[in-house]
Design a protein around this motif. Structure first.
Motif, short mmCIF file in Angstrom:
data_model
loop_
_atom_site.label_atom_id
_atom_site.label_comp_id
_atom_site.label_asym_id
_atom_site.label_seq_id
_atom_site.Cartn_x
_atom_site.Cartn_y
_atom_site.Cartn_z
N ARG A 2 4.94 -1.40 -10.16
CA ARG A 2 5.31 -2.80 -10.41
C ARG A 2 5.75 -3.49 -9.13
NH1 ARG A 2 7.65 -0.15 -14.85
NH2 ARG A 2 9.68 -0.16 -13.80
N LEU A 3 6.43 -2.75 -8.28
CA LEU A 3 6.87 -3.34 -7.01
C LEU A 3 5.67 -3.71 -6.13
CD1 LEU A 3 9.03 -4.03 -4.90
CD2 LEU A 3 9.00 -1.63 -4.21
N ALA A 4 4.66 -2.85 -6.09
CA ALA A 4 3.47 -3.17 -5.30
C ALA A 4 2.77 -4.42 -5.82
CB ALA A 4 2.51 -1.97 -5.31
N GLU A 5 2.69 -4.54 -7.15
CA GLU A 5 2.08 -5.75 -7.72
C GLU A 5 2.89 -7.00 -7.38
OE1 GLU A 5 1.82 -4.92 -11.84
OE2 GLU A 5 0.20 -3.43 -11.64
N ASP A 6 4.21 -6.89 -7.47
CA ASP A 6 5.05 -8.04 -7.14
C ASP A 6 4.92 -8.43 -5.66
OD1 ASP A 6 5.89 -8.04 -9.75
OD2 ASP A 6 7.77 -6.97 -9.35
N LEU A 7 4.85 -7.43 -4.80
CA LEU A 7 4.72 -7.73 -3.37
C LEU A 7 3.40 -8.41 -3.06
CD1 LEU A 7 6.21 -4.46 -1.81
CD2 LEU A 7 7.25 -6.73 -1.83
N LEU A 28 0.83 -1.21 0.00
CA LEU A 28 0.00 0.00 0.00
C LEU A 28 0.86 1.25 0.00
CD1 LEU A 28 -2.73 1.41 0.19
CD2 LEU A 28 -2.63 1.11 2.67
N ALA A 29 1.95 1.24 0.75
CA ALA A 29 2.84 2.40 0.76
C ALA A 29 3.45 2.64 -0.61
CB ALA A 29 3.94 2.19 1.80
N ALA A 30 3.83 1.58 -1.31
CA ALA A 30 4.39 1.74 -2.66
C ALA A 30 3.34 2.32 -3.61
CB ALA A 30 4.90 0.39 -3.17
N ASP A 31 2.10 1.85 -3.52
CA ASP A 31 1.04 2.40 -4.37
C ASP A 31 0.80 3.88 -4.08
OD1 ASP A 31 0.36 0.34 -6.08
OD2 ASP A 31 -1.02 -0.59 -4.66
N LEU A 32 0.75 4.23 -2.81
CA LEU A 32 0.52 5.63 -2.45
C LEU A 32 1.67 6.52 -2.90
CD1 LEU A 32 -1.01 5.23 1.13
CD2 LEU A 32 -2.20 5.73 -1.01
N LEU A 33 2.89 6.03 -2.77
CA LEU A 33 4.04 6.81 -3.24
C LEU A 33 3.97 7.03 -4.75
CD1 LEU A 33 7.05 5.33 -1.20
CD2 LEU A 33 6.22 7.69 -1.15
N ALA A 34 3.61 5.99 -5.48
CA ALA A 34 3.49 6.12 -6.93
C ALA A 34 2.40 7.13 -7.30
CB ALA A 34 3.20 4.76 -7.55
N SER A 35 1.28 7.10 -6.60
CA SER A 35 0.19 8.04 -6.90
C SER A 35 0.61 9.47 -6.60
CB SER A 35 -1.05 7.67 -6.07
OG SER A 35 -1.49 6.36 -6.38
N ALA A 36 1.30 9.67 -5.48
CA ALA A 36 1.73 11.02 -5.13
C ALA A 36 2.74 11.56 -6.14
CB ALA A 36 2.33 11.03 -3.73
N MET A 37 3.64 10.71 -6.61
CA MET A 37 4.63 11.17 -7.58
C MET A 37 4.01 11.42 -8.94
SD MET A 37 7.88 8.78 -6.52
CE MET A 37 8.51 8.85 -4.83
N ARG A 38 3.02 10.62 -9.31
CA ARG A 38 2.32 10.89 -10.57
C ARG A 38 1.54 12.20 -10.51
NH1 ARG A 38 1.34 5.12 -10.69
NH2 ARG A 38 2.51 4.18 -12.43
N ALA A 39 1.14 12.59 -9.31
CA ALA A 39 0.43 13.87 -9.15
C ALA A 39 1.37 15.06 -9.24
CB ALA A 39 -0.32 13.89 -7.83
N GLY A 40 2.68 14.83 -9.29
CA GLY A 40 3.63 15.91 -9.45
C GLY A 40 4.37 16.31 -8.20
N ALA A 41 4.15 15.63 -7.09
CA ALA A 41 4.84 15.98 -5.85
C ALA A 41 6.27 15.47 -5.89
CB ALA A 41 4.11 15.39 -4.65
N PRO A 42 7.22 16.20 -5.31
CA PRO A 42 8.60 15.70 -5.25
C PRO A 42 8.69 14.50 -4.31
CG PRO A 42 8.38 17.75 -4.03
CD PRO A 42 7.09 17.56 -4.76
N VAL A 43 9.85 13.88 -4.32
CA VAL A 43 10.00 12.63 -3.58
C VAL A 43 9.84 12.85 -2.08
CG1 VAL A 43 11.57 10.73 -3.08
CG2 VAL A 43 11.49 11.69 -5.37
N ASP A 44 10.48 13.89 -1.54
CA ASP A 44 10.42 14.08 -0.09
C ASP A 44 9.00 14.38 0.38
OD1 ASP A 44 10.40 16.45 -1.43
OD2 ASP A 44 11.63 17.54 0.02
#
Length: 253
Positions: A200-205, A117-133
């Motif tokens: 892809r990592l979230a799907e693999d996990l 779930l954390a990997a999915d949320l990180l991917a969604s936030a980055m696709r929305a344009g937010a920086p990594v931190d």
């Protein structure tokens, strides 16, 4: 101002600063110092347990080791018991310290369960344009549990300007997070998009979790046969074999 005075002043200033405890520190060390004293409570407790629980566990381990050594000395008796008790206590103490406590196992289980779930949320936030931190900090606020604490530490270190390897190392102890850390470091080095790799990592996990659950279910089916065999085998012997043996022995004798 004469040259001797300049020389004395040049040596006096560093000496005074040294007396005051000032030392020149590298940027990474300054970042560690800033992170070491946060404004609130610590984000990550050592080893996943409170200091009180860790202290009680150490005391319990020492007590068990001492009692085992005393028991060995009493059973062996004499000089062999007295000589073998101290090494046995030390060895048992070290062996028991290597065993994970239930609190640590529960923490690792919760971290592993929340990782997809954390990997999915990180991917969604980055696709929305937010920086990594900012993405990491937002996910840490959205989640709850020990993984959120580790992600909050990662986000804070990234915001302070720490190296990516140092920041993402906070997730090194999470089971299955080594692929997430590797993808984040590759993205920081090459500039490639991290969102696709996280998806892809979230799907693999999740696939790994499903495979592990299926393997556990199959293993449970095999283990269930053991108590059934222990229950039915004596009944079969008493009801089926014993009467036949008694009848045969009666005819022979």
């Amino acid at each position: 101002m004469t040259p001797p005075v300049l020389t004395a002043e040049r040596w006096a200033v560093p000496a005074l600063l040294g007396r005051l405890g000032w030392r020149r520190r590298r940027p990474v060390r300054r970042l560690r110092d800033l992170d070491r004293v946060p404004p609130g409570p610590p984000l990550i407790r050592p080893a996943g347990v409170t200091p009180g629980e860790s202290r009680h566990r150490r005391c319990a381990i020492r007590l068990v080791a001492v009692l085992a050594a005393v028991t060995l000395a009493v059973l062996a008796g004499g000089v062999p018991g007295l000589l073998g008790a101290p090494p046995a206590a030390v060895l048992l103490d070290r062996l028991l310290r290597r065993v994970e406590s239930p609190a640590v196992r529960e923490r690792r289980r919760r971290e592993k369960a929340a990782l997809p779930l954390a990997a999915d949320l990180l991917a969604s936030a980055m696709r929305a344009g937010a920086p990594v931190d900012r993405s990491v900090l937002a996910v840490a606020e959205a989640l709850d549990g020990p993984l959120a604490e580790r992600l909050a530490r990662v986000g804070r270190l990234l915001r302070l300007g720490a190296e990516p390897a140092e920041a993402w190392s906070s997730l090194a102890a999470v089971p299955g997070a080594e692929r997430l850390v590797g993808a984040a470091l590759r993205s920081a080095t090459s500039g490639a998009s991290l969102a696709g790799a996280l998806t892809r990592l979230a799907e693999d996990l999740r696939a790994d979790r499903a495979a592990a659950a299926e393997a556990t279910a199959r293993r449970a089916g095999v283990l269930i046969v053991l108590p059934l065999g222990l229950c039915f085998l004596p009944a079969f012997i008493l009801a089926g074999l014993v009467p036949v043996i008694v009848a045969v022995l009666g005819d022979v004798l």
